[in-house]
Design a protein around this motif. Structure first.
Motif, short mmCIF file in Angstrom:
data_model
loop_
_atom_site.label_atom_id
_atom_site.label_comp_id
_atom_site.label_asym_id
_atom_site.label_seq_id
_atom_site.Cartn_x
_atom_site.Cartn_y
_atom_site.Cartn_z
N VAL A 33 1.12 -1.17 0.02
CA VAL A 33 -0.03 0.17 0.12
C VAL A 33 1.01 1.78 -0.15
O VAL A 33 1.90 1.35 0.38
N CYS A 34 0.25 2.52 -0.16
CA CYS A 34 0.68 3.10 -0.28
C CYS A 34 -0.15 4.36 0.37
O CYS A 34 -1.22 4.64 0.94
N ILE A 35 0.53 5.14 1.93
CA ILE A 35 0.51 6.36 2.85
C ILE A 35 0.82 7.31 1.91
O ILE A 35 2.16 7.82 2.13
N SER A 50 5.55 4.07 1.19
CA SER A 50 5.21 2.24 1.24
C SER A 50 4.43 1.80 2.50
O SER A 50 5.69 2.21 2.86
N GLY A 51 3.86 0.99 2.23
CA GLY A 51 3.48 0.07 3.75
C GLY A 51 3.27 -1.64 3.48
O GLY A 51 2.73 -1.45 2.03
N PHE A 52 2.69 -2.11 4.25
CA PHE A 52 2.17 -3.03 4.29
C PHE A 52 1.80 -4.00 5.29
O PHE A 52 1.73 -2.76 6.45
N PHE A 53 1.06 -4.54 5.61
CA PHE A 53 0.18 -5.64 6.49
C PHE A 53 0.43 -6.59 6.83
O PHE A 53 1.28 -7.26 5.99
N VAL A 54 0.84 -6.76 8.21
CA VAL A 54 1.51 -8.01 8.71
C VAL A 54 -0.05 -8.58 9.38
O VAL A 54 -0.71 -8.00 9.97
N GLU A 55 -0.20 -10.06 9.58
CA GLU A 55 -1.50 -10.19 10.27
C GLU A 55 -1.08 -11.68 11.62
O GLU A 55 -0.45 -12.52 11.02
N ALA A 56 -0.97 -11.09 12.54
CA ALA A 56 -0.56 -12.14 13.71
C ALA A 56 -1.52 -12.70 14.30
O ALA A 56 -1.99 -11.68 15.43
N GLU A 57 -2.11 -14.12 14.93
CA GLU A 57 -3.08 -14.50 15.93
C GLU A 57 -4.01 -13.49 15.26
O GLU A 57 -4.75 -13.09 16.49
N ILE A 78 -4.15 5.48 3.59
CA ILE A 78 -3.98 4.32 3.49
C ILE A 78 -4.76 4.14 1.71
O ILE A 78 -5.76 3.76 1.25
N ARG A 79 -3.61 3.93 0.40
CA ARG A 79 -4.26 3.97 -0.58
C ARG A 79 -4.22 2.21 -1.24
O ARG A 79 -2.24 2.23 -1.26
N TYR A 80 -5.15 1.64 -1.52
CA TYR A 80 -4.15 0.32 -1.54
C TYR A 80 -5.48 -0.11 -3.25
O TYR A 80 -6.25 0.18 -3.18
N ARG A 81 -5.43 -1.07 -2.99
CA ARG A 81 -5.54 -2.67 -4.70
C ARG A 81 -6.16 -3.29 -3.85
O ARG A 81 -6.00 -4.36 -2.75
N ASP A 82 -7.63 -3.40 -3.62
CA ASP A 82 -8.47 -4.43 -2.65
C ASP A 82 -8.64 -5.52 -3.85
O ASP A 82 -8.18 -5.80 -4.81
#
Length: 254
Positions: A33-35, A50-57, A78-82
Motif C-alpha cells: 500500500v501507499c500512505i 510505502s507500507g504493508f500489512f502483517v497478520e498475527a494471531e 492508506i491507498r491500496y488495491r482491494d
C-alpha cells in the motif's frame, strides 16, 4: 531518506476508484500500500511512502519506515488495491483510538508499526486488509545468503500511485550479511541490497524472488540508500527479524 514530495490534488479529492471491468489477478506485489499525507502548509502537495500489512494471531499491523511514519498524521490516507481489483483509500484516523500517535517506533531501527484495532464502521476495510496481509510466519527470522534474489516493492517517485494503484517491483540481490550502519541515534542493524531505489519506496518490503504467487517471504524492508563520493549506491534494508520481533513484542504488550 525522506519520502517523496509531490502533487496529490487529484488523489486527495478522489474516493474509491474503479479500474478495468475484469479484475487482474492479485499478485504478491499488489499487497503493498501507499500512505499519502497532505502537507498542511502546502495544500497542493503531499508526501508518500510505502507500507504493508502483517497478520498475527488475528490482529493486523501496518508496517512502514520509521522516518516515513514521522510524516504521517491522522488524515493520512492508506491507498491500496482491494481483492476485487479496485483502488480504494481510507484515512488512518479510522483505525486510531483517540488522538494519539498510532505508530510504535523501534528503538534500534528505522521501523514503525501500527496495530489496527477492530473499530465500528471499518469492517469492510479491515476485511480487505486481512486478505492483503502477510502472515507473521512469512516474515523471515534469518538473513538470506549474499546473492539471494529478492524483489523490493513500493512506489518510487510515486510511480504506480495514481488512480489505478500498481506498486513497482524491482528485482535485486542481497549484497551483505546483516551488519550495522550509522544513524541519528547511533547504529542500527542493516542488510545491504542492490539496486538502489528512489524516494517513495521507503517502507516497502523485500520478498524472496523464487516463490510462487501463493507464497511470500519477507526478508527485509527498504529504508533508503548509502552512497559515496563516486555516486555508487546500495539499498538499505531493515532485517525482517527486526519486524518479526517488533510485532511479537506488541502482541505481548511490549
Amino acid at each position: 531518506m525522506k519520502s517523496i514530495l509531490w502533487l496529490v490534488v487529484a488523489i486527495f479529492t478522489a474516493g474509491s476508484v474503479a479500474v478495468a471491468d475484469a479484475p487482474k489477478e492479485l499478485e504478491p506485489w499488489d499487497r503493498i500500500v501507499c500512505i499519502q499525507s497532505q502537507v498542511e502548509s502546502k495544500p497542493d502537495t503531499g508526501k508518500l511512502c510505502s507500507g504493508f500489512f502483517v497478520e498475527a494471531e488475528g490482529s493486523l499491523y501496518l508496517v512502514t519506515a520509521g522516518h516515513a511514519s514521522e510524516e504521517t498524521n491522522l488524515n493520512s490516507r492508506i491507498r491500496y488495491r482491494d481483492p476485487s481489483g479496485k483502488t480504494q483509500w481510507v484515512s488512518l484516523k479510522g483505525f486510531v483510538r483517540g488522538e494519539g500517535n498510532p505508530w510504535h517506533r523501534n528503538p534500534v531501527s528505522d521501523l514503525a508499526i501500527a496495530k489496527l484495532p477492530a473499530v465500528d464502521g471499518a469492517e469492510a476495510y479491515l476485511g480487505h486488509f486481512k486478505e492483503l496481509a502477510i502472515s507473521l510466519e512469512s516474515v523471515c527470522r534469518e538473513c538470506s545468503p549474499r546473492t539471494t534474489a529478492v524483489v523490493t516493492v513500493g512506489f518510487p517517485l510515486a510511480i504506480g500511485a495514481g488512480d489505478e494503484i500498481s506498486p513497482v517491483a524491482v528485482v535485486g540481490h542481497i549484497a551483505s550479511r546483516e551488519t550495522t550502519a550509522k544513524n541519528t541515534w547511533g547504529t542500527e542493524p542493516i542488510i545491504f541490497c542492490s539496486p538502489a531505489l528512489a524516494q517513495g519506496t521507503s517502507g516497502g518490503p523485500a520478498f524472496l524472488q523464487s516463490e510462487t504467487s501463493n507464497k511470500t517471504t519477507v526478508v527485509g524492508m527498504y529504508i533508503g540508500v548509502v552512497n559515496d563520493a563516486s555516486g555508487a549506491k546500495l539499498s538499505k534494508l531493515v532485517p525482517a527479524r527486526i519486524i518479526h520481533d517488533g510485532i511479537t513484542r506488541m502482541q505481548n504488550g511490549g
